[in-house]
Design an enzyme around this catalytic site. Structure first.
Site, PDB file in Angstrom:
ATOM      1  N   GLU A 241       0.874  -1.176   0.000  1.00 32.69           N
ATOM      2  CA  GLU A 241       0.000   0.000   0.000  1.00 32.69           C
ATOM      3  C   GLU A 241       0.910   1.225   0.000  1.00 32.69           C
ATOM      4  OE1 GLU A 241      -3.307   0.081  -0.130  1.00 32.69           O
ATOM      5  OE2 GLU A 241      -3.623  -2.076  -0.072  1.00 32.69           O
ATOM      6  N   CYS A 307      -2.537   9.631   2.153  1.00 33.91           N
ATOM      7  CA  CYS A 307      -1.985   9.012   0.939  1.00 33.91           C
ATOM      8  C   CYS A 307      -2.826   9.281  -0.303  1.00 33.91           C
ATOM      9  CB  CYS A 307      -1.810   7.511   1.145  1.00 33.91           C
ATOM     10  SG  CYS A 307      -3.343   6.692   1.590  1.00 33.91           S
TER      11      CYS A 307
END
Ligand code: NAD
Length: 516
Positions: A241, A307
């Site tokens: 991720e 993010c």
């Protein structure tokens, strides 16, 4: 090295001992986790306040709510996720049981990042605990060809399932949350099955020499490569991720085209006409406060350390100043006159990241913000205009409250710009034109995307959350977490009757027998 060997060894022994065999056990662990979140909410919020200056409301809505939602979904659906999935059969297997059985992988390593330090560790942990099938009851195949549906009947009478054991490694950068997780998880979960390892790069490096059955890593792309290289030594599958520069294209064409048309028609005061048009069609372009309000929310939440925050804006030069004005107005609406005093505005996590972000401002045209204070790691919400595609701020992921606006001539150039760079984790497009939105989706690639808003796709737990290319591999959230941490085993169960039928496939001359 010895310590990590011991931690992982103990987790593997606990996994193999089979004390976490049943679906009921896994459900109980998830319930314990939920109890932990509810009972220790104050402590969790305090740790997030110490690490990132998150106020209670933000910490709860950005982190705790996501975890509780994930827990509720997993607990409600685990029995159906864990059920063997029947598959279509052929002539040779029509009498048999054929199903896909999700089995747990074994010992999983979850490495978290610091920006949402609680959620990024606990959310994958939920999926890893839940994963694996349930053959605990008596399963029978019913329906056409004997296999379209599998039903659980009767009481459990035998056992052959295990959830994963999970080694949890929170980020050392968010030290308060990391320590809290190390203190709390053993109080609520099985200590040997779910150990927590704290520490920094040396500890993670040591941990990565151990053999795991899956690694889920959240963090930057450079370390992602280190994790993948270490995993390759044991042929361990990874979910990475990662991050990247998530673009946000604003299509200002809709309203401006109408404005132009009206002006060309000789109307001097077009505001009334434009208002009537909007009222009729709901048309709004880049000057729409709602579009910029949504962007402002997603960009500056957690001080830009998200993010999937929109990293930069792409728009036509003609609407740039309007975009700036609307974002400025929203910032005032959100954080008041003095953003530094706002309890809703966070801080940069540490001085290293503070200096990195400040260095991105050098040589840029600051249209708004730009104030910094190293002592408190404060960087004001900042907007940069007329930013060159070649500048430093456009090279790396900003991960801070700085929003560059890059000019493009229209959607064609925006698509070209996006495609000339690494595939981002998220992509955003604002437009009233559904065809334009679909075109952007079909002609670009990104981990996920939202149109006419930002961040929100990550809140839909039925959708996979993950990157593509440089922004990551694999995905999780909801059922996708369960799938990520399970091996999908093909199971065919025959009996020893009707051997005559098998002559078709045995030599000699099996082909001839099948040819009639
Ligand atoms: P970080 O510094 O907390 O690092 C993440 C983890 O990697 C930590 O547990 C740390 O101990 C470990 N680590 C760091 N350096 C290492 C090394 N050399 N060897 C082994 N392990 C090491 O977090 P970060 O990398 O600064 O996180 C920010 C990045 O993460 C951004 O790029 C952001 O976009 C990305 N991110 C992605 C997601 C997502 O879900 N895709 C979520 C959050 C953050």
């Amino acid at each position: 090295m010895e310590r990590m060997q011991q931690v992982v060894g103990r987790a593997r022994a606990a996994f193999s001992s089979g004390r976490c065999r049943s679906l009921e056990f896994r459900l109980q662990q998830l319930k314990n986790l939920e109890r932990m979140v509810r009972e220790k909410e104050k402590e969790i919020l305090a740790a997030l306040q110490s690490d990132l200056h998150k106020c209670g409301h933000n910490a709860y809505s950005h982190e705790v709510m996501g975890v509780l939602g994930e827990l509720a979904l997993a607990m409600e659906n685990l029995p159906s996720w864990a059920a063997p999935q029947p598959v279509k059969k052929n002539l040779l297997t029509m009498r048999d049981e054929a199903y896909i059985y999700p089995e747990p992988l074994g010992v999983v390593l979850v490495i978290g990042a610091w920006n949402y330090p609680f959620m990024l560790v606990v959310q994958p942990l939920i999926g890893a605990i839940a994963a694996g099938g349930d053959l605990h009851g008596v399963w029978v195949c019913v329906g056409a060809m004997g296999g379209e549906k599998i039903a659980r009947v009767g009481q459990p009478h035998w056992v052959c399932v295990l959830g994963n054991a999970v080694v949890v490694k929170p980020s050392e950068v968010s030290e308060h949350t990391s320590q809290l997780l190390a203190d709390l998880l053993p109080q609520y979960l099985d200590e040997e099955l779910y150990p927590v390892v704290t520490g920094g790069v040396p500890e993670t490096t040591e941990l990565l020499t151990q053999r795991f059955d899956h690694i889920l890593y959240t963090g930057n792309t450079a370390v992602g490569k280190i994790v993948m290289a270490a995993a390759a030594k044991h042929l361990t599958p990874v979910t990475l991720e990662l991050g990247g520069k998530s673009p946000c294209y604003i299509d200002g064409a809709v309203s401006y085209t109408h404005l132009d048309v009206y002006k060309r028609q000789g109307h001097e005061d077009v505001s009334g006409l434009l208002w009537a048009h909007r009222w009729q069609w709901g048309l709004e372009g880049a000057e729409s406060p709602c579009c910029c309000r949504r962007i402002t929310w997603g960009k500056y939440m957690n001080c830009g350390q998200t993010c999937i925050a929109p990293d930069y804006i792409l728009c036509e030069p003609s609407i740039q100043s309007q975009v700036v004005e609307n974002i400025k107005a929203t910032l005032q609406e959100f954080y008041g006159e003095d953003v530094k005093k706002s309890p809703d505005y966070e801080r940069i996590v540490n001085k290293r990241h503070f200096r990195r972000i400040v260095s991105l401002l050098e040589g840029q045209k600051i249209a708004h913000g730009g104030e910094t204070d190293e002592a408190s790691c404060f960087i004001a919400p900042t907007i940069l205009t007329d930013v060159s595609a070649e500048s430093k701020v456009m090279e790396e992921e900003i991960f801070g409250p700085v929003l560059p606006i890059v000019s493009v001539k229209g959607v064609d150039e925006a698509i070209e710009f996006i495609n000339s760079r690494e595939k981002p984790l998220a992509l955003y497009v604002f437009s009233n034109d559904k065809k334009l939105i679909k075109r952007v989706i079909s002609e670009t690639s990104s981990g996920g995307m939202t149109a006419n808003d930002v961040i929100m796709h990550s809140t839909v737990l039925d959708m996979p959350f993950g990157g593509v290319g440089n922004s990551g591999m694999g995905a999780y959230h909801g059922k996708h977490s369960f799938e990520t941490f399970s091996h999908h085993r093909a199971c065919l169960i025959k009996d020893l009757k009707m051997e005559g039928m098998n002559k078709l496939r045995y030599p000699p001359g099996s082909q001839k027998k099948l040819d009639w």
